[in-house]
Design an enzyme around this catalytic site. Structure first.
Site, PDB file in Angstrom:
ATOM      1  N   ASP A  38     -46.709   0.166 -11.428  1.00  0.00           N
ATOM      2  CA  ASP A  38     -45.562   0.538 -12.262  1.00  0.00           C
ATOM      3  C   ASP A  38     -45.930   1.611 -13.288  1.00  0.00           C
ATOM      4  O   ASP A  38     -45.063   2.272 -13.838  1.00  0.00           O
ATOM      5  CB  ASP A  38     -45.002  -0.702 -12.974  1.00  0.00           C
ATOM      6  CG  ASP A  38     -46.091  -1.471 -13.707  1.00  0.00           C
ATOM      7  OD1 ASP A  38     -46.468  -1.047 -14.819  1.00  0.00           O
ATOM      8  OD2 ASP A  38     -46.573  -2.496 -13.187  1.00  0.00           O
ATOM      9  N   GLN A  78     -45.698  -5.992   0.601  1.00  0.00           N
ATOM     10  CA  GLN A  78     -44.949  -7.017  -0.128  1.00  0.00           C
ATOM     11  C   GLN A  78     -43.467  -6.648  -0.246  1.00  0.00           C
ATOM     12  O   GLN A  78     -43.084  -5.496  -0.036  1.00  0.00           O
ATOM     13  CB  GLN A  78     -45.551  -7.188  -1.532  1.00  0.00           C
ATOM     14  CG  GLN A  78     -45.625  -5.885  -2.315  1.00  0.00           C
ATOM     15  CD  GLN A  78     -46.708  -5.862  -3.378  1.00  0.00           C
ATOM     16  OE1 GLN A  78     -47.158  -6.895  -3.833  1.00  0.00           O
ATOM     17  NE2 GLN A  78     -47.129  -4.669  -3.794  1.00  0.00           N
ATOM     18  N   ASP A  94     -54.981  -4.705 -13.620  1.00  0.00           N
ATOM     19  CA  ASP A  94     -53.604  -5.167 -13.830  1.00  0.00           C
ATOM     20  C   ASP A  94     -53.097  -5.733 -12.514  1.00  0.00           C
ATOM     21  O   ASP A  94     -52.343  -5.086 -11.787  1.00  0.00           O
ATOM     22  CB  ASP A  94     -52.737  -3.997 -14.302  1.00  0.00           C
ATOM     23  CG  ASP A  94     -51.295  -4.430 -14.495  1.00  0.00           C
ATOM     24  OD1 ASP A  94     -51.024  -5.648 -14.473  1.00  0.00           O
ATOM     25  OD2 ASP A  94     -50.435  -3.539 -14.656  1.00  0.00           O
ATOM     26  N   ASP A 145     -57.451  -0.203  -1.440  1.00  0.00           N
ATOM     27  CA  ASP A 145     -57.878  -1.543  -1.850  1.00  0.00           C
ATOM     28  C   ASP A 145     -58.792  -1.439  -3.083  1.00  0.00           C
ATOM     29  O   ASP A 145     -59.865  -0.819  -3.018  1.00  0.00           O
ATOM     30  CB  ASP A 145     -58.608  -2.144  -0.638  1.00  0.00           C
ATOM     31  CG  ASP A 145     -59.108  -3.541  -0.911  1.00  0.00           C
ATOM     32  OD1 ASP A 145     -59.582  -3.811  -2.029  1.00  0.00           O
ATOM     33  OD2 ASP A 145     -59.027  -4.363   0.012  1.00  0.00           O
ATOM     34  N   GLN A 186     -48.644  -4.597 -21.466  1.00  0.00           N
ATOM     35  CA  GLN A 186     -49.313  -3.310 -21.178  1.00  0.00           C
ATOM     36  C   GLN A 186     -50.148  -2.870 -22.382  1.00  0.00           C
ATOM     37  O   GLN A 186     -51.275  -2.410 -22.225  1.00  0.00           O
ATOM     38  CB  GLN A 186     -48.311  -2.193 -20.858  1.00  0.00           C
ATOM     39  CG  GLN A 186     -47.042  -2.611 -20.171  1.00  0.00           C
ATOM     40  CD  GLN A 186     -47.146  -2.755 -18.674  1.00  0.00           C
ATOM     41  OE1 GLN A 186     -48.254  -2.689 -18.110  1.00  0.00           O
ATOM     42  NE2 GLN A 186     -46.036  -2.954 -18.033  1.00  0.00           N
ATOM     43  N   SER A 206     -51.352  -8.583  -9.788  1.00  0.00           N
ATOM     44  CA  SER A 206     -50.327  -9.616  -9.670  1.00  0.00           C
ATOM     45  C   SER A 206     -51.062 -10.954  -9.622  1.00  0.00           C
ATOM     46  O   SER A 206     -52.259 -11.018  -9.893  1.00  0.00           O
ATOM     47  CB  SER A 206     -49.467  -9.354  -8.430  1.00  0.00           C
ATOM     48  OG  SER A 206     -50.294  -9.051  -7.340  1.00  0.00           O
TER      49      SER A 206
END
Ligand code: SPD
Length: 288
Positions: free
Chosen positions: A95, A40, A164, A146, A71, A166
Site C-alpha cells: 500500500d 490473494q 510490514d 518473495d 505506519q 500481513s
C-alpha cells in the site's frame, strides 16, 4: 466484479481463525475494487465512517481513518532508534504507507522495497493515493518478489529493515519463522535494527512469544512495542524489534519540528511509552 463474501446487509465483518469468536464490522457504502491477484483476494471498500479500507484475503490491512498510527510507529521507532539510518529495506506493505513514512527522513539515502504482490501496489496507487505516494521517490528501488528469498541473498547491507507483513496466513507465513529472522540479521550492518509486524499480545500469545523468543536469541538488543489501531483485532498491534547494538527504547536523534508537525501519532514521548507493556505481557516476555 467479484464481491468478497464477508459483506452482509451492507456490513463487512472480519473473521479469522487467529482471533476466534470475535469480529470487527464496518458499514460499507461501496465496493471500489474486488479481484483475486496471483496471491490473494484484494478488496477496497468505501466505508461509512473510516474512509477507504484495504482488505487482503478478508483481513483488514488498513483504513484511512487510523492507518497513520501503524505506519508511523513501524517506520519511525526503528528509524529514530538508529543514529544514522542511510540504507533501509522495506519488506511488504504494498500500500506504500511505510515508504511514505521512511521517505520523510532526509538522512536516508536508499530505500529498497520488496513486495510479493504487484497488484497491491497498483490498486493502492489507484484507490489510496495518500498512502501510495512514495513510490516515485528517487531513493526507492522497487523489487517485486518473495521478501524471504530476497533477504537471504543480502549480507551486511542495511541499517534498518522494516517488515510490514500481513498475518501469518498465506503469503505472509514465512515472515514469522526463524530462518527469515536469521536472514534479516545477516542483512544488517553494524548497529542495524529490524522492526517487524508483531501481532497482538492479547490475541496471539503463541505467535508473539515465538517472535520475541527468536529476536531475543538472535539479537544483542530486543524489545516489543505496541500501537493503538482501532480497526485491527483487539484495537492494537505490536512491533517486534531487534538490534545489533543500537538501543531501541528511546529515540537517539532529535525529531525536526517540521517532521513532527507532519505526524499524527509518533512523538519521542510515545516512542518511549510504547515499550511499557501491561504487566502480564511484560512477564510473558521475560520468561520466554
Ligand atoms: N491483522 C492485520 C495486520 C496487518 C498488518 N499489515 C498492514 C499493512 C499496512 N501497511
Amino acid at each position: 466484479m467479484e464481491n468478497y463474501k464477508k459483506i452482509k446487509d451492507g456490513w463487512f465483518s472480519e473473521t479469522c481463525y487467529m482471533w476466534p469468536g470475535v469480529s470487527l464490522s464496518l458499514e460499507i457504502e461501496q465496493v471500489l475494487y474486488s479481484k483475486k491477484s496471483k496471491f490473494q483476494q484484494i478488496d477496497v471498500y468505501q466505508t461509512r465512517n473510516h474512509g477507504k479500507m484495504l482488505v487482503l484475503d478478508g483481513i483488514i490491512q488498513l483504513t484511512e481513518s487510523d492507518e497513520f498510527a501503524y505506519q508511523e510507529m513501524l517506520a519511525h521507532v526503528p528509524l529514530f532508534a538508529h543514529p544514522t539510518p542511510e540504507n533501509v529495506l522495506v519488506i511488504g506493505g504494498g500500500d506504500g504507507g511505510i515508504l511514505r513514512e521512511v521517505g520523510r527522513h532526509d538522512c536516508v539515502k536508499t530505500i529498497d522495497f520488496c513486495e510479493i504482490d504487484e497488484d497491491v501496489i497498483t490498486v493502492s496507487k489507484e484507490f489510496l493515493p495518500e498512502l501510495a505516494c512514495g513510490f516515485d521517490d528517487p531513493r526507492v528501488n522497487i523489487r517485486i518478489g518473495d521478501g524471504n528469498a530476497y533477504v537471504q541473498e543480502q549480507k551486511n547491507k542495511y541499517d534498518v529493515i522494516i517488515v510490514d507483513s500481513s498475518d501469518p496466513i498465506g503469503p505472509g507465513e514465512v515472515l514469522f519463522k526463524r530462518p527469515f529472522y536469521e536472514g534479516l540479521k545477516a542483512a544488517l550492518r553494524k548497529k542495524g535494527i529490524i522492526a517487524t509486524q508483531g501481532e497482538s499480545f492479547f490475541l496471539h500469545k503463541e505467535c508473539v512469544t515465538n517472535l520475541v523468543r527468536i529476536t531475543k536469541e538472535l539479537f544483542s538488543v530486543s524489545a516489543y512495542s505496541y500501537i493503538l489501531v482501532p480497526t485491527y483485532p483487539g484495537g492494537h498491534i505490536g512491533i517486534c524489534l531487534g538490534s545489533l547494538g543500537s538501543n531501541l527504547k528511546m529515540p537517539c536523534r532529535n525529531i525536526p519540528e517540521t517532521l513532527q508537525e507532519q505526524l499524527k501519532y509518533y512523538s519521542p514521548q510515545i516512542h518511549e511509552a510504547s515499550f511499557v507493556l501491561p504487566y502480564f505481557a511484560q512477564k510473558m516476555f521475560e520468561t520466554v
